[in-house]
Design an enzyme around this catalytic site. Structure first.
Site, short mmCIF file in Angstrom:
data_model
loop_
_atom_site.label_atom_id
_atom_site.label_comp_id
_atom_site.label_asym_id
_atom_site.label_seq_id
_atom_site.Cartn_x
_atom_site.Cartn_y
_atom_site.Cartn_z
N SER A 63 74.13 -9.93 2.97
CA SER A 63 73.81 -8.84 3.90
C SER A 63 73.32 -7.56 3.22
CB SER A 63 75.02 -8.51 4.77
OG SER A 63 75.13 -9.45 5.83
N LYS A 66 70.06 -6.08 4.31
CA LYS A 66 69.89 -5.07 5.36
C LYS A 66 69.56 -3.68 4.82
CE LYS A 66 72.87 -7.53 8.66
NZ LYS A 66 73.58 -8.54 7.87
N SER A 123 77.36 -4.42 9.92
CA SER A 123 76.52 -5.46 9.32
C SER A 123 76.03 -6.47 10.36
CB SER A 123 77.29 -6.19 8.21
OG SER A 123 76.40 -6.96 7.43
N LYS A 229 75.82 -0.85 1.43
CA LYS A 229 75.90 -2.11 2.16
C LYS A 229 76.62 -3.18 1.36
CE LYS A 229 75.31 -4.38 5.80
NZ LYS A 229 76.59 -4.99 5.38
#
Length: 388
Positions: A63, A66, A123, A229
């Site tokens: 993730s 992102k 997320s 993130k």
């Protein structure tokens, strides 16, 4: 847009509280993160790498993907193509995403602000795809934008296959590339209002009120951390791109492939502690500081201000003596309208003892539209009147 024909230089020498950038000589042979597959630590303003381990190894980013998704959202907002209060409709495809999600229903609408909170804090894969479809028309087209942006940033270890980081063959990045994406994302001051929030709510005042808790626990437990993130899949293991600011210095730390969340957080903490104990930055210019004025040919206005595109600092080891720096400004000549806000108009260079320390672009503070024939006629008439 405009063409660079020649350049001219402006030299200014001045004394400021900074010194040789010994920090560029990064330490070697020190193992700070034994439980990570790869890692990197860098200072944001200068981009100086303070520590690295297998920093260019191509690995699944999960993730952390992102980061690029959020970067393209922030760019669209900056360019006026998107507004925070605009409502975005969720397609059936976006609603079908698995993994981390905010459980969007097909046809459900949320504002860009709410979608970004879902992405940055929770997320959310469904929100990521919904935003991708809003910006590019489809996730596939958005992925093309992601890969194009990666190339523009000079990233050589990254290929995206989706906007979420869900497992996909040929979807990879590296610690270095992730740090560079985070560095670019952090140019937008508003982003840490989202990535730095520990908890929030969506669908407030409804029966479907949804609690968001930041997947990056360091936002709460490490002073100064406000992004960026996390990532996890069975293949990628535990990953994190983190940023923290202390005493005016912002650093970015990236970990790939930690075996547990505890190991991931402990190793990021060790990297951040190392940065703040060993280095310091000396601010030179804030973002959007006016450095020079550039003439614009055939524009609605005759000139545009050239400003810094990001904060500019010099990085040193702590306790190093103060020395003199020289500023060199190189401005493009024959700049022609139209000029867009953010277009590169020149370069700012910092030198010490004749050696280049730092080089950063200077950009247009505002847009300059092309002058109409009537504007040009009046301008010519005024010039003739003055000369008569």
């Amino acid at each position: 847009m405009w063409k660079v024909m020649t350049s001219f230089l402006l030299f200014i020498a001045w004394t400021i509280p900074m010194s040789n950038v010994y920090a560029q000589e990064k330490d070697s042979g020190v193992e700070l993160v034994p439980q990570a597959r790869s890692a990197i630590l860098l200072e944001r303003d200068t981009g100086t790498v303070l520590y690295e381990k297998n920093a260019h190894e191509k690995l699944p980013p999960a993730s952390m993907t992102k980061i690029m998704t959020m970067l393209l959202i922030m760019e669209a907002i900056h360019d006026g193509k998107l507004k925070w209060n605009e409502k975005v409709r969720t397609s059936e495809y976006a609603a079908s995403m698995g993994g981390s999600q905010i459980f969007l229903e097909p046809g459900e609408e949320m504002t860009v602000d709410e979608m970004m909170r879902g992405i940055a804090i929770g997320s959310a894969n469904d929100a990521s795809v919904a935003m991708a479809e809003r910006i590019a028309g489809s996730e596939e087209a958005f992925v093309q934008m992601m890969n194009k942006k990666a190339k523009q940033l000079g990233l050589k270890d990254t290929v995206f296959k989706n906007a979420t980081g869900l497992p996909a063959e040929g979807h990879y990045s590296s610690a270095y590339d992730m740090a560079m994406m985070a560095k670019e994302l952090l140019k937008y001051d508003d982003i840490t209002k989202y990535t730095g929030k520990y908890e929030d709510y969506l669908r407030e005042n409804t029966d479907e009120k949804f609690w968001l808790v930041n997947t990056n626990r360091l936002v709460k437990f490490y002073p100064g951390v406000d992004g960026v993130k996390t990532g996890f899949t069975a293949e990628a293991k535990y990953c994190l791109t983190a940023t923290a600011k202390k005493n005016g210095m912002r650093v970015i730390a990236v970990i790939f492939g930690a075996p547990t969340p505890k190991d991931r957080n402990a190793q990021i903490t060790k990297l951040l502690d190392y940065a703040f104990s060993q280095y310091e930055t000396h601010p030179v210019y804030k973002k959007d500081t006016v450095i020079a004025t550039v003439k614009v040919s055939k524009g609605k206005t005759k000139a545009v201000e050239a400003v810094t595109s990001e904060p500019i600092s010099v990085l040193t080891k702590k306790g190093v003596s103060v020395k003199e720096m020289k500023k060199v400004v190189k401005l493009n000549e024959n700049v022609q309208a139209p000029v867009r806000k953010g277009d590169v108009l020149g370069t700012l260079i910092l030198k010490q003892n004749g050696k280049e320390v730092l080089r950063r672009p200077l950009v247009a503070k505002q847009s300059v539209a092309e002058a109409s024939w009537w504007d040009l006629f009046k301008r010519t008439l005024q010039a003739l009147t003055k000369s008569a």
